[in-house]
Design a protein around this motif. Sequence first.
Motif, PDB file in Angstrom:
ATOM      1  N   LEU A  87       1.481  39.091 -18.594  1.00 34.55           N
ATOM      2  CA  LEU A  87       2.061  40.360 -18.175  1.00 34.55           C
ATOM      3  C   LEU A  87       1.842  41.442 -19.230  1.00 34.55           C
ATOM      4  CD1 LEU A  87       5.416  39.036 -16.661  1.00 34.55           C
ATOM      5  CD2 LEU A  87       3.426  39.866 -15.399  1.00 34.55           C
ATOM      6  N   GLU A  88       1.908  41.079 -20.493  1.00 36.74           N
ATOM      7  CA  GLU A  88       1.679  42.065 -21.553  1.00 36.74           C
ATOM      8  C   GLU A  88       0.234  42.535 -21.563  1.00 36.74           C
ATOM      9  OE1 GLU A  88       2.312  44.520 -24.944  1.00 36.74           O
ATOM     10  OE2 GLU A  88       3.528  43.772 -23.269  1.00 36.74           O
ATOM     11  N   ARG A  89      -0.713  41.639 -21.276  1.00 34.47           N
ATOM     12  CA  ARG A  89      -2.121  42.054 -21.202  1.00 34.47           C
ATOM     13  C   ARG A  89      -2.319  43.076 -20.076  1.00 34.47           C
ATOM     14  NH1 ARG A  89      -2.994  36.501 -22.205  1.00 34.47           N
ATOM     15  NH2 ARG A  89      -3.360  36.109 -19.970  1.00 34.47           N
ATOM     16  N   VAL A  90      -1.668  42.837 -18.949  1.00 35.11           N
ATOM     17  CA  VAL A  90      -1.775  43.772 -17.827  1.00 35.11           C
ATOM     18  C   VAL A  90      -1.145  45.110 -18.196  1.00 35.11           C
ATOM     19  CG1 VAL A  90      -1.100  44.204 -15.437  1.00 35.11           C
ATOM     20  CG2 VAL A  90      -1.848  41.927 -16.116  1.00 35.11           C
ATOM     21  N   ARG A  91       0.005  45.069 -18.858  1.00 38.69           N
ATOM     22  CA  ARG A  91       0.679  46.309 -19.254  1.00 38.69           C
ATOM     23  C   ARG A  91      -0.197  47.147 -20.176  1.00 38.69           C
ATOM     24  NH1 ARG A  91       3.170  48.858 -23.123  1.00 38.69           N
ATOM     25  NH2 ARG A  91       2.625  47.220 -24.613  1.00 38.69           N
ATOM     26  N   VAL A  92      -0.805  46.510 -21.167  1.00 40.20           N
ATOM     27  CA  VAL A  92      -1.643  47.232 -22.124  1.00 40.20           C
ATOM     28  C   VAL A  92      -2.885  47.788 -21.429  1.00 40.20           C
ATOM     29  CG1 VAL A  92      -3.072  46.985 -24.190  1.00 40.20           C
ATOM     30  CG2 VAL A  92      -0.793  45.961 -24.119  1.00 40.20           C
ATOM     31  N   ALA A  93      -3.493  46.988 -20.551  1.00 43.74           N
ATOM     32  CA  ALA A  93      -4.712  47.425 -19.865  1.00 43.74           C
ATOM     33  C   ALA A  93      -4.428  48.488 -18.810  1.00 43.74           C
ATOM     34  CB  ALA A  93      -5.414  46.226 -19.226  1.00 43.74           C
ATOM     35  N   GLY A  94      -3.225  48.472 -18.247  1.00 46.90           N
ATOM     36  CA  GLY A  94      -2.888  49.433 -17.200  1.00 46.90           C
ATOM     37  C   GLY A  94      -3.513  49.114 -15.864  1.00 46.90           C
ATOM     38  N   ARG A  95      -4.011  47.917 -15.679  1.00 52.55           N
ATOM     39  CA  ARG A  95      -4.611  47.514 -14.419  1.00 52.55           C
ATOM     40  C   ARG A  95      -4.536  45.994 -14.294  1.00 52.55           C
ATOM     41  NH1 ARG A  95      -9.496  49.597 -13.219  1.00 52.55           N
ATOM     42  NH2 ARG A  95     -10.350  47.744 -12.221  1.00 52.55           N
ATOM     43  N   LEU A  96      -4.675  45.532 -13.061  1.00 49.63           N
ATOM     44  CA  LEU A  96      -4.552  44.118 -12.735  1.00 49.63           C
ATOM     45  C   LEU A  96      -5.911  43.599 -12.298  1.00 49.63           C
ATOM     46  CD1 LEU A  96      -2.285  41.924 -12.355  1.00 49.63           C
ATOM     47  CD2 LEU A  96      -2.150  42.676  -9.987  1.00 49.63           C
ATOM     48  N   GLY A  97      -6.436  42.624 -13.026  1.00 46.04           N
ATOM     49  CA  GLY A  97      -7.733  42.054 -12.699  1.00 46.04           C
ATOM     50  C   GLY A  97      -7.609  40.656 -12.117  1.00 46.04           C
ATOM     51  N   PRO A  98      -8.696  40.120 -11.541  1.00 49.37           N
ATOM     52  CA  PRO A  98      -8.646  38.788 -10.925  1.00 49.37           C
ATOM     53  C   PRO A  98      -8.174  37.692 -11.883  1.00 49.37           C
ATOM     54  CG  PRO A  98     -10.665  39.927 -10.306  1.00 49.37           C
ATOM     55  CD  PRO A  98     -10.010  40.776 -11.349  1.00 49.37           C
ATOM     56  N   ALA A  99      -8.617  37.751 -13.147  1.00 48.11           N
ATOM     57  CA  ALA A  99      -8.189  36.735 -14.112  1.00 48.11           C
ATOM     58  C   ALA A  99      -6.689  36.830 -14.374  1.00 48.11           C
ATOM     59  CB  ALA A  99      -8.972  36.883 -15.416  1.00 48.11           C
ATOM     60  N   ASP A 100      -6.168  38.061 -14.419  1.00 44.49           N
ATOM     61  CA  ASP A 100      -4.733  38.250 -14.620  1.00 44.49           C
ATOM     62  C   ASP A 100      -3.946  37.673 -13.448  1.00 44.49           C
ATOM     63  OD1 ASP A 100      -5.241  39.841 -16.964  1.00 44.49           O
ATOM     64  OD2 ASP A 100      -5.719  41.513 -15.632  1.00 44.49           O
ATOM     65  N   VAL A 101      -4.428  37.943 -12.237  1.00 51.89           N
ATOM     66  CA  VAL A 101      -3.751  37.427 -11.044  1.00 51.89           C
ATOM     67  C   VAL A 101      -3.709  35.907 -11.081  1.00 51.89           C
ATOM     68  CG1 VAL A 101      -3.895  37.210  -8.537  1.00 51.89           C
ATOM     69  CG2 VAL A 101      -4.309  39.419  -9.629  1.00 51.89           C
ATOM     70  N   ALA A 102      -4.826  35.278 -11.428  1.00 53.86           N
ATOM     71  CA  ALA A 102      -4.887  33.811 -11.466  1.00 53.86           C
ATOM     72  C   ALA A 102      -3.887  33.252 -12.480  1.00 53.86           C
ATOM     73  CB  ALA A 102      -6.302  33.358 -11.800  1.00 53.86           C
ATOM     74  N   GLU A 103      -3.797  33.898 -13.643  1.00 55.82           N
ATOM     75  CA  GLU A 103      -2.889  33.422 -14.684  1.00 55.82           C
ATOM     76  C   GLU A 103      -1.426  33.609 -14.277  1.00 55.82           C
ATOM     77  OE1 GLU A 103      -1.861  31.845 -18.520  1.00 55.82           O
ATOM     78  OE2 GLU A 103      -3.617  31.746 -17.214  1.00 55.82           O
ATOM     79  N   ILE A 104      -1.113  34.759 -13.699  1.00 58.56           N
ATOM     80  CA  ILE A 104       0.272  35.009 -13.273  1.00 58.56           C
ATOM     81  C   ILE A 104       0.661  34.070 -12.146  1.00 58.56           C
ATOM     82  CG2 ILE A 104       1.800  36.717 -12.236  1.00 58.56           C
ATOM     83  CD1 ILE A 104       0.134  38.863 -13.753  1.00 58.56           C
ATOM     84  N   ARG A 105      -0.231  33.887 -11.185  1.00 57.90           N
ATOM     85  CA  ARG A 105       0.061  32.949 -10.092  1.00 57.90           C
ATOM     86  C   ARG A 105       0.292  31.543 -10.627  1.00 57.90           C
ATOM     87  NH1 ARG A 105      -1.499  34.342  -4.704  1.00 57.90           N
ATOM     88  NH2 ARG A 105      -1.852  32.123  -4.349  1.00 57.90           N
ATOM     89  N   ARG A 106      -0.525  31.134 -11.586  1.00 55.02           N
ATOM     90  CA  ARG A 106      -0.390  29.775 -12.140  1.00 55.02           C
ATOM     91  C   ARG A 106       0.981  29.562 -12.781  1.00 55.02           C
ATOM     92  NH1 ARG A 106      -1.115  26.987 -16.777  1.00 55.02           N
ATOM     93  NH2 ARG A 106      -1.537  28.874 -17.986  1.00 55.02           N
ATOM     94  N   ASN A 107       1.538  30.634 -13.336  1.00 56.90           N
ATOM     95  CA  ASN A 107       2.826  30.517 -14.019  1.00 56.90           C
ATOM     96  C   ASN A 107       4.027  30.789 -13.121  1.00 56.90           C
ATOM     97  OD1 ASN A 107       2.545  30.098 -17.138  1.00 56.90           O
ATOM     98  ND2 ASN A 107       0.836  31.431 -16.540  1.00 56.90           N
TER      99      ASN A 107
END
Length: 373
Positions: A87-107
Amino acid sequence: MSTAADPDHAIDAELAFTRLEDVSLDDRNARRARTLDPDTRADPQAYDRRICRACDGSAPGGLQPDLREHGFARIDLSARRELQAALERVRVAGRLGPADVAEIRRNLLGRTFTLPSGERLWLLFIAREGFFMRRAGPNGMALTREPNPEMNEHDASVAVHADQDVEGTPLRQMMRGAAPWLFRHESPGRRNRLSRLALLNVWIPLQQVTRPLVLMDRRSLDRQRHQLRYGLITDAILPRGEDMRINDIWTFLHHDEQRWHFTSEMDARQAYVFETLGTPHGSFILPGEERAEARYRQLHAVIAATRGGDAEAVIRALAIADDPHWRAPRRPRWRARSMRWSSCSPRPARTRRRCSAAIRRAGARARRRPPSG
């Protein structure tokens, strides 16, 4: 002891409701709101705009919501380190990418969470199209978005709504008409309080600076009189077939007895969970957002001037032009992030980087909404 009903723990929130003149009876004799095309839906004049008192759950004695009783609750995510890192990586980047979605879903998928009531919430499924991010600029302004065809990104919600009619599209097609018997819900004319299976929104604020989520205590809602069926045109936001391009949701009429709640002191260490099938919610503009908008536009002007190498334009853009009549809220409850920069920086690239970072901090708010059963 102070309570959430105390005046010092509430704030005026302007919310958008369906206008009474836009309500009619459909072929099932149910109350329905007129469907608005996308351009009209963005027009503030298309709604019944009301000032509602929103109580702050962060205040001493504030409401500790219960999912079954109030229709929403907060859950603690702070101990889930991998999720917090994603979640912090997404906050800093200001956007949601496929890798972020996969990681958040996994958790999140298959995990259990403790509700304030002591009940355990088990997330069994996360809908692909329901996983999205909201980014909202200050004072109602829209943010410039980079093309991101793989991800579903939205502005803040315009009007008070609930996200799905248990009898409507797409649940009717996906569940072959069985959704009202499978999922716990409460709608005008019918309810299911026996099922332990529910469709929920999970909303995680990555950076709650502007336009926070506000939710209605469902005990204060007269569903028969004020809850309206509505057909949301999804062409611009969801890739669907012709038979499911109209998403059946709920909108609402205003009434003075409705009770609203938000949480000012909230970040990604907590999440809201609320009922997809019936909890009214929306967003509102905080006191001071007009100043945040002015600073946001000012920083953009600085970036444009430094890119053009125009030193005089940089100095003009950095000039402070406050409204002398503006006053801070009597008891402010929102922490402002401080920012320092030199008005005569000899390094334009560094100025641009700092301004861009400040814009991301000042303008971004994210909302994730993975319905789960």
